[in-house]
Scaffold this active site. Structure first.
Site, short mmCIF file in Angstrom:
data_model
loop_
_atom_site.label_atom_id
_atom_site.label_comp_id
_atom_site.label_asym_id
_atom_site.label_seq_id
_atom_site.Cartn_x
_atom_site.Cartn_y
_atom_site.Cartn_z
N TYR A 51 0.80 -1.20 -0.01
CA TYR A 51 0.09 0.02 0.01
C TYR A 51 0.79 1.38 -0.04
O TYR A 51 1.86 1.48 0.69
CB TYR A 51 -0.83 -0.10 1.31
CG TYR A 51 -2.17 -0.33 1.04
CD1 TYR A 51 -2.91 0.59 0.03
CD2 TYR A 51 -3.07 -1.34 1.45
CE1 TYR A 51 -4.39 0.43 -0.35
CE2 TYR A 51 -4.36 -1.61 1.21
CZ TYR A 51 -5.05 -0.60 0.21
OH TYR A 51 -6.32 -1.17 -0.01
N GLU B 239 -0.61 4.75 -0.20
CA GLU B 239 -1.25 6.27 -0.60
C GLU B 239 -0.23 7.13 -0.67
O GLU B 239 0.51 7.34 0.44
CB GLU B 239 -2.25 6.31 0.54
CG GLU B 239 -3.64 5.82 -0.24
CD GLU B 239 -4.03 4.47 0.84
OE1 GLU B 239 -3.35 3.87 1.03
OE2 GLU B 239 -5.23 4.51 0.92
N ASP C 8 -7.10 13.78 -24.82
CA ASP C 8 -7.01 12.35 -24.37
C ASP C 8 -6.49 11.55 -25.54
O ASP C 8 -7.11 11.56 -26.49
CB ASP C 8 -8.52 12.17 -24.17
CG ASP C 8 -8.59 10.40 -23.86
OD1 ASP C 8 -7.74 9.86 -23.94
OD2 ASP C 8 -9.97 10.15 -23.34
N THR D 37 -4.48 6.25 -21.57
CA THR D 37 -4.19 5.04 -20.78
C THR D 37 -2.70 4.47 -21.32
O THR D 37 -2.10 5.10 -22.19
CB THR D 37 -5.11 3.96 -21.45
OG1 THR D 37 -5.31 4.05 -22.85
CG2 THR D 37 -6.36 4.15 -20.75
N LYS E 208 -2.54 0.89 -24.98
CA LYS E 208 -3.05 0.66 -26.36
C LYS E 208 -1.65 0.82 -26.96
O LYS E 208 -0.95 -0.16 -27.13
CB LYS E 208 -4.15 1.73 -26.46
CG LYS E 208 -5.48 1.65 -25.77
CD LYS E 208 -6.23 2.49 -26.08
CE LYS E 208 -7.69 2.30 -25.17
NZ LYS E 208 -7.82 2.88 -23.94
N ARG F 131 -2.46 -2.39 -18.41
CA ARG F 131 -3.60 -1.80 -18.20
C ARG F 131 -3.44 -0.77 -17.26
O ARG F 131 -3.22 -0.80 -15.82
CB ARG F 131 -4.83 -2.54 -17.80
CG ARG F 131 -4.87 -3.77 -18.79
CD ARG F 131 -6.12 -4.16 -18.66
NE ARG F 131 -7.42 -3.73 -19.47
CZ ARG F 131 -7.57 -3.76 -20.68
NH1 ARG F 131 -6.93 -4.79 -21.40
NH2 ARG F 131 -8.53 -2.97 -21.22
N1 DSN Z 1 -12.42 0.83 -24.31
C1 DSN Z 1 -11.67 1.74 -24.93
C2 DSN Z 1 -11.40 1.49 -26.63
O1 DSN Z 1 -11.68 0.40 -26.87
O2 DSN Z 1 -11.31 2.37 -27.36
C3 DSN Z 1 -11.85 2.98 -24.66
O3 DSN Z 1 -12.22 3.23 -23.39
#
Ligand code: DSN
Length: 417
Positions: A51, A53, A197, A223, A226, A232
């Site tokens: 942990y 925080e 974003d 994120t 990707k 993730r």
């Molecule tokens: N689920 C993601 C996507 O596939 O683009 C976006 O949150």
């Protein structure tokens, strides 16, 4: 120490089955990828036991001698890779990261402007079913019907009419380059915070294959799993100290408790990998592959939203092929070609049974596939979609599946054993 297969053979076998499925499938889901063995190892490490925080040097639990170093490395690597002054690597994923932007700069009821979900925006950019659309006052822009592209004059006029406090650019189904300087000009004109974003394109930005929002957007969310090819997770970045402080406070204690330290370590590994020349070559190839696949599909009569792609993603309106998105995606999956059905701009159909398919090239590029393989994939997609439009696809699906297996056998996926 007992291994997973001793303790829980059911889950162990399911993980093996998923690994086999991922190896045997041509994964065309635009938001997915294959992480390296190194990223997987960090994700599955003992750091999950701790942990933490707070932030490095200011925690609410003892025993942070190692974790502080891990998080500092991740933050420093993010700053250096993207050329920003501040980075927060703690958001659990993209939606919490975006929620932190609202918490940092808005009060409930304030106006937010984002791209509508059916046009390629994300749920958290103020879509009605999201908390961001319920607790804030959303206004939306889309794309032009004739071009399939964002019209910056329309964005400006909606912004001038509604004076949003926060503007989002970026999204989940945008096949074209995002004009960050143009969005920044609109945001400055109306006094809004501009949030870029870049979840989908972060790897392309890091690898120099898409312009960077740095110097234009006030805050950047992404994120990490990707095109960036990490675990993730998510990150928030900012140039000014004032914005960074507000974001940090919003992430912790505003929205989250302890950061997921195993994820932080894996983000650090992915950022190290993303700083290499190999990664730059991958980012360029992702785009080259998407263009080759788009060309092949266009030449076979597929109707691509905006006519093609500048990035990793292709959005297809299947209406001209006499098929709908969901049955097409299901048939393609049976043939070993994994996609997702998706709404297209001005879609007359419902989101759960829309007209489109969304595909992308990050995963196939990570396997080392190039333009020749993209043309083959385009040909298979055409065969399967044409067959389901005719209502008799079983034979075609079985044959294509066999050919897909031959191809995947030649291109082992990173990270899989
Ligand atoms: N689920 C993601 C996507 O596939 O683009 C976006 O949150």
């Amino acid at each position: 120490m007992s291994s997973l297969s001793d303790v829980d053979p059911e889950i162990a076998e399911l993980i093996r089955a998923e690994e086999r499925r991922q190896a045997d499938t041509v994964k065309l889901i635009a938001s997915e990828n294959y992480v390296s063995r190194a990223v997987l190892e960090a994700t599955g490490s003992v750091l999950t036991n701790k942990y933490s925080e707070g932030y490095a040097g200011k925690r609410y639990y003892e025993g942070q001698q190692v974790i502080d170093q891990v998080e500092t490395l991740a933050v420093d690597r993010a700053k250096s890779l993207f050329g920003v002054n501040h980075a927060n690597v703690q958001p659990y994923s993209g939606s919490p990261a975006n929620l932190a932007i609202y918490m940092a700069f808005l009060n409930p009821g304030d106006t937010v402007m984002g791209m509508g979900l059916p046009f390629g925006g994300h749920l958290t950019h103020g879509w009605s079913v999201s908390a961001t659309g319920k607790w804030f006052n959303p206004v939306r822009y889309g794309v032009r019907k004739d071009t399939g592209r964002i019209d910056m004059d329309e964005v400006r006029s909606i912004a001038l009419e509604h004076r949003p406090k926060l503007i989002f650019c970026g999204g989940t189904a945008i096949p074209r380059t995002i004009d960050f300087p143009a969005f920044a000009e609109v945001a400055r004109e109306v006094g809004a915070i501009l949030a870029a974003d870049i979840a989908h394109i972060a790897g392309l930005v890091a690898g120099g294959a898409h312009p960077s929002p740095v110097g234009h957007a006030d805050v950047i969310s992404t994120t990490t799993h990707k095109t960036l090819r990490g675990p993730r997770g998510a990150m928030l970045m900012a140039t000014s100290e004032e914005h960074a402080k507000a974001l940090n406070k919003a992430v912790f204690p505003g929205l989250q408790g302890g950061p997921h330290n195993h994820t932080t370590a894996a983000i650090a590994v992915a950022l190290r990998e993303a700083a290499t020349d190999d990664f730059k070559a991958y980012a360029r190839q992702v785009v080259a592959n998407a263009k080759a696949l788009a060309d092949e599909l266009s030449s076979r009569g597929f109707d691509l939203v905006s006519g093609g792609t500048d990035n990793h993603l292709i959005l297809i309106d299947l209406t001209s092929k006499g098929a709908a998105g969901k049955p097409a995606a299901q048939a393609l999956d049976r043939a070993g070609l994994e996609t997702n059905y998706n709404t297209v701009p001005f879609d007359p159909r419902k989101p759960f049974d829309p007209s489109g398919l969304r595909i992308g090239t990050p995963s196939v590029t990570s396997r080392g596939m190039g333009e020749a393989e993209m043309r083959q994939i385009g040909a298979w997609m055409d065969e399967v979609v044409t067959a389901i439009a005719k209502g008799d696809a079983d034979e075609v699906i079985a044959r294509v599946h066999g050919e897909v297996s031959e191809l995947t056998g030649k291109f082992p996926a990173p990270g899989l054993s």
